[in-house]
Design an enzyme around this catalytic site. Structure first.
Site, PDB file in Angstrom:
ATOM      1  N   LYS A  76       6.270 -10.932   2.532  1.00 50.95           N
ATOM      2  CA  LYS A  76       6.920 -11.948   1.701  1.00 50.95           C
ATOM      3  C   LYS A  76       8.437 -11.757   1.651  1.00 50.95           C
ATOM      4  O   LYS A  76       9.197 -12.715   1.791  1.00 50.95           O
ATOM      5  CB  LYS A  76       6.311 -11.923   0.289  1.00 50.95           C
ATOM      6  CG  LYS A  76       4.826 -12.255   0.272  1.00 50.95           C
ATOM      7  CD  LYS A  76       4.273 -12.398  -1.123  1.00 50.95           C
ATOM      8  CE  LYS A  76       4.244 -11.094  -1.880  1.00 50.95           C
ATOM      9  NZ  LYS A  76       3.305 -10.118  -1.277  1.00 50.95           N
ATOM     10  N   THR A  77       8.871 -10.533   1.449  1.00 50.58           N
ATOM     11  CA  THR A  77      10.314 -10.273   1.427  1.00 50.58           C
ATOM     12  C   THR A  77      10.933 -10.558   2.786  1.00 50.58           C
ATOM     13  O   THR A  77      12.023 -11.136   2.883  1.00 50.58           O
ATOM     14  CB  THR A  77      10.591  -8.817   1.007  1.00 50.58           C
ATOM     15  OG1 THR A  77      10.066  -8.584  -0.292  1.00 50.58           O
ATOM     16  CG2 THR A  77      12.088  -8.541   0.995  1.00 50.58           C
ATOM     17  N   ASP A 121      11.246 -11.912  -6.549  1.00 51.26           N
ATOM     18  CA  ASP A 121      10.000 -11.196  -6.308  1.00 51.26           C
ATOM     19  C   ASP A 121       9.212 -11.056  -7.608  1.00 51.26           C
ATOM     20  O   ASP A 121       9.799 -11.000  -8.692  1.00 51.26           O
ATOM     21  CB  ASP A 121      10.325  -9.812  -5.733  1.00 51.26           C
ATOM     22  CG  ASP A 121       9.129  -9.159  -5.071  1.00 51.26           C
ATOM     23  OD1 ASP A 121       8.124  -9.856  -4.835  1.00 51.26           O
ATOM     24  OD2 ASP A 121       9.195  -7.950  -4.781  1.00 51.26           O
ATOM     25  N   THR A 170       2.139 -11.561  -6.150  1.00 50.54           N
ATOM     26  CA  THR A 170       0.866 -10.981  -5.731  1.00 50.54           C
ATOM     27  C   THR A 170      -0.285 -11.554  -6.547  1.00 50.54           C
ATOM     28  O   THR A 170      -1.444 -11.288  -6.249  1.00 50.54           O
ATOM     29  CB  THR A 170       0.883  -9.454  -5.903  1.00 50.54           C
ATOM     30  OG1 THR A 170       1.220  -9.143  -7.264  1.00 50.54           O
ATOM     31  CG2 THR A 170       1.930  -8.819  -4.986  1.00 50.54           C
ATOM     32  N   ARG A 229       2.812  -2.921   6.367  1.00 47.25           N
ATOM     33  CA  ARG A 229       3.554  -1.808   5.771  1.00 47.25           C
ATOM     34  C   ARG A 229       2.787  -0.497   5.931  1.00 47.25           C
ATOM     35  O   ARG A 229       3.359   0.540   6.254  1.00 47.25           O
ATOM     36  CB  ARG A 229       3.811  -2.078   4.288  1.00 47.25           C
ATOM     37  CG  ARG A 229       4.456  -0.872   3.573  1.00 47.25           C
ATOM     38  CD  ARG A 229       4.758  -1.158   2.126  1.00 47.25           C
ATOM     39  NE  ARG A 229       5.806  -2.135   2.012  1.00 47.25           N
ATOM     40  CZ  ARG A 229       5.877  -3.041   1.047  1.00 47.25           C
ATOM     41  NH1 ARG A 229       4.934  -3.101   0.128  1.00 47.25           N
ATOM     42  NH2 ARG A 229       6.877  -3.895   1.001  1.00 47.25           N
TER      43      ARG A 229
END
Length: 356
Positions: A76-77, A121, A170, A229
């Protein structure tokens, strides 16, 4: 390669946790893709977002507000930064928990440049007053700043330059409908397939100057929980092992040996995950058992078991949440190499309380 900033401190120290620590953030900055063509995975989201951005550029306008939802670590970032890069605009990054008052949001909004991308965020954790101010800012590019208190308070309208808000969450279900409806484009980030993670690992290995074979990348990808990640974090730990214990080249055997040292098994379960399953199977016969009782048996806080371990175990089909408590599935017994009771092995999903 595709990641997000994060929030869950309880999971931050886990090798297979999706939260990003300082090391992750530093490495991710170097590995992030710079445009949509470099971004691996999320094919539908990429295609749809590409249309939105191209159309905005053709009109000479700012892009519509974008909402990205999905688990931590899926990109997302990274996508927010790509949106800014594709639009040739600067980006401002903040988070919902950092905006506790409407004045905090007003200060950020009033300093935006025309066309700037504001990445917010964990947008669902923003305070309610700030959230209500954001409604008008997104729709009319205007906010009302309250000066004074009580009967003498005055609302001063403040015009804002057109900007693009990129919200990330999230937990999309916690967003109120009025806020969710103001986003022109909404995308949900899915977990990655092993083949996509292999591409992520090969790209990251190339940027980190690590030699890795196809079988080594496949072994790491299979233990990465569908999350880029985690794949990159495991790659770094396997790289360390290969440099110290081998010739620096990552093969399947080297990757498997390294991840055995770090207690990450073939399905991506770590010590905490296996501890929950072992307690459920060995101490409680597969359940059902209450969450608090299970947490005590594992020696962890209730919240840690519920929020850190359970989501992946449920997604993998190893554990089920029922009204009567947590229940292990036949797959959990098979994964730990244990023989289930007859009521489980026959597939009725619950323990036979009377032994029949």
């Amino acid at each position: 390669m595709n990641w997000d900033d994060t929030t869950d401190d309880s999971a931050a120290e886990r090798l297979v946790g999706a939260s990003a620590d300082r090391e992750d953030q530093a490495v991710e900055a170097a590995l992030r893709p710079k445009d949509l063509d470099e971004f691996i995975g999320q094919e539908k989201v990429r295609e749809q977002l590409d249309l939105v951005l191209r159309a905005a550029r053709a009109r000479g306008a700012t892009a519509d507000h974008v909402l990205l939802s999905g688990a931590p670590g899926l990109g997302k970032t990274t996508l927010s930064m790509i949106i800014a890069a594709e639009m040739g605009a600067p980006i401002r990054i903040t988070s919902g928990p950092a905006i506790q008052h409407a004045g905090d949001l007003a200060a950020i909004l009033s300093s935006l440049q025309e066309g700037e991308v504001l990445f917010l965020d964990e947008i669902h954790r923003m305070s309610r007053p700030a959230e209500e101010m954001l409604y008008m800012a997104m729709e009319d590019f205007r906010v009302d700043v309250i000066v004074g208190k009580g009967p003498g308070a005055t609302a001063i309208p403040l015009e804002l330059p057109p900007f693009t808000l990129v919200g990330a969450t999230t937990r999309a279900g916690l967003l109120p409908p009025p806020l969710r409806d103001r986003f022109g484009f909404t995308a949900h980030m899915e977990f990655y397939e092993p083949a996509e993670l292999e591409r992520v690992i090969h790209r990251s290995a190339n940027l980190l100057d690590v030699e890795i074979g196809a079988d080594g990348a496949a072994e790491i990808a299979g233990r990465s929980r569908g999350t880029p990640r985690i794949a990159n974090r495991l790659l770094r730990r396997v790289r360390d092992y290969a440099q110290v214990k081998a010739d620096g080249i990552i093969t399947r055997d080297i990757a498997a040996a390294a991840l055995k040292v770090y207690e990450v098994d073939a399905r991506g379960l770590d010590r905490l995950d296996r501890g929950v399953l072992e307690a459920l199977l060995k101490l409680f016969g597969g359940g059902p058992v209450g969450l608090s009782t299970l947490a005590v048996a594992v020696g962890e806080e209730r919240e840690t078991v519920e929020e850190v371990a359970e989501p992946f175990l449920v997604r993998e089909g190893l554990l089920a949440r029922t009204p009567r408590g947590r229940v292990a599935t036949p797959a959990a017994w098979a994964h730990l190499g244990l023989t289930p009771p007859r009521s489980v092995s026959t597939g009725n999903g619950q323990q036979d309380l009377f032994g029949t």
